[in-house]
Design an enzyme around this catalytic site. Structure first.
Site, PDB file in Angstrom:
ATOM      1  N   THR A  29      11.081  79.622  52.873  1.00  0.00           N
ATOM      2  CA  THR A  29      12.458  79.996  52.561  1.00  0.00           C
ATOM      3  C   THR A  29      12.455  81.392  51.963  1.00  0.00           C
ATOM      4  OG1 THR A  29      12.883  77.655  52.061  1.00  0.00           O
ATOM      5  CG2 THR A  29      14.568  79.243  51.433  1.00  0.00           C
ATOM      6  N   LYS A 141       3.475  73.886  52.519  1.00  0.00           N
ATOM      7  CA  LYS A 141       4.900  73.576  52.447  1.00  0.00           C
ATOM      8  C   LYS A 141       5.286  72.901  53.760  1.00  0.00           C
ATOM      9  CE  LYS A 141       9.187  75.437  50.616  1.00  0.00           C
ATOM     10  NZ  LYS A 141       9.873  76.614  50.055  1.00  0.00           N
ATOM     11  N   GLU A 174       4.140  70.790  39.347  1.00  0.00           N
ATOM     12  CA  GLU A 174       5.172  71.784  39.628  1.00  0.00           C
ATOM     13  C   GLU A 174       6.516  71.209  39.238  1.00  0.00           C
ATOM     14  OE1 GLU A 174       4.487  72.339  43.788  1.00  0.00           O
ATOM     15  OE2 GLU A 174       5.400  70.440  44.379  1.00  0.00           O
TER      16      GLU A 174
END
Length: 275
Positions: A29, A141, A174
């Site tokens: 992204t 990802k 995270e």
């Protein structure tokens, strides 16, 4: 929101695409400012690394980069999402009969809350959903985001902005959509992501910046209680790009951990906002 599939403006995908069938692919992204994709080189390198780890077919990376630049022309502020699917295939898990990867681009508006949160800061809760340990997928990802879907649901049921996520052993990993760093004096720490989690592009950018600074960085495996003694906590992703944490409510029965300092945030933000 506008979509492009394999270079053509389109919003329809074959039902036998492996992104639909198995979440078989990866994505990134990208923050768009003044018609430019921020940190594009790092995003492309991360996609290349992820494609290699997932044994996906080779892509024409120069063509993809050119298409990305073409798509964002004229966009003053936005978000470009790039999805790479293994492509269409027949029934079953085998990857032997896939022909070519599918490239999906989408352009949408920029999340305005990040601008406000850079000034006000954010609050975190401890996620009740832990992250599974899988070294084979660690750092990637990939398109399997069900853990994040469930974590996001728990955030939306609270008054917090984000959630601190642990692995199944109770170690820091995270946040739902961000990586995390914390500072104690001139020592900065971030979770070791060899077992699970996403190696974010902004995390990589911050690691590079800290290597050239007078801060000392360590990638560590720690339990969340270490944050109770931190001088400062920040979270980051390619869109934020860096946000200061005001407090973490780790245990409902105990006071929140609160932070006043923004030393590291103020050092990093101007450099992370660059293209």
């Amino acid at each position: 929101m506008t979509y492009w599939i394999n270079g053509n403006q389109c919003d329809q995908l074959s039902v036998n695409d492996r992104a639909v069938q198995f979440g078989d692919g990866c994505f990134t992204t990208i923050r768009v400012e003044q018609g430019q994709p921020a940190l594009l080189t790092l995003h492309i390198k991360r996609l290349q690394k992820n494609v290699e780890k997932l044994f996906m077919p080779a892509l024409d990376w120069l063509q993809l980069e050119s298409h990305i630049k073409q798509v964002v022309v004229g966009c003053e502020s936005g978000v470009l999402k790039v999805i790479l699917s293994r492509g269409a295939g027949s029934r079953g898990y085998s990857i032997n009969d896939t022909i070519a990867p599918t490239q999906i681009l989408s352009l949408s508006s920029y999340p305005e809350q990040y601008i406000t949160q850079r000034q006000k800061g954010v609050s975190l809760i401890l996620s009740p959903i832990s992250m599974g340990i899988n070294p084979h997928l660690a750092g990637i990802k990939h398109l399997n985001r069900l853990e994040q879907v469930l974590i996001k649901r728990s955030i939306e049921q609270s008054k917090a902005d984000e959630a601190l996520v642990l692995d199944s052993d109770g170690l820091l990993v995270e946040c739902c959509v961000a990586n995390i760093f914390w500072r104690k004096g001139k020592n900065v720490y971030t979770p070791d992501l060899r077992h699970c989690g996403v190696e974010g592009v902004m995390r990589q950018r911050i690691i590079e910046l800290l290597a050239k600074s007078d801060y000392s960085l360590s990638c560590v495996m720690r339990y969340p209680e270490v944050l109770a003694h931190a001088d400062e906590v920040i979270i980051c992703n390619s869109l934020m790009p860096v946000l200061p944490v005001n407090q973490i409510q780790a245990h409902k029965s105990q006071p929140a951990w609160k932070y006043q300092s923004r030393e590291l945030h103020e050092y990093l933000l101007p450099q992370c906002l660059g293209l």
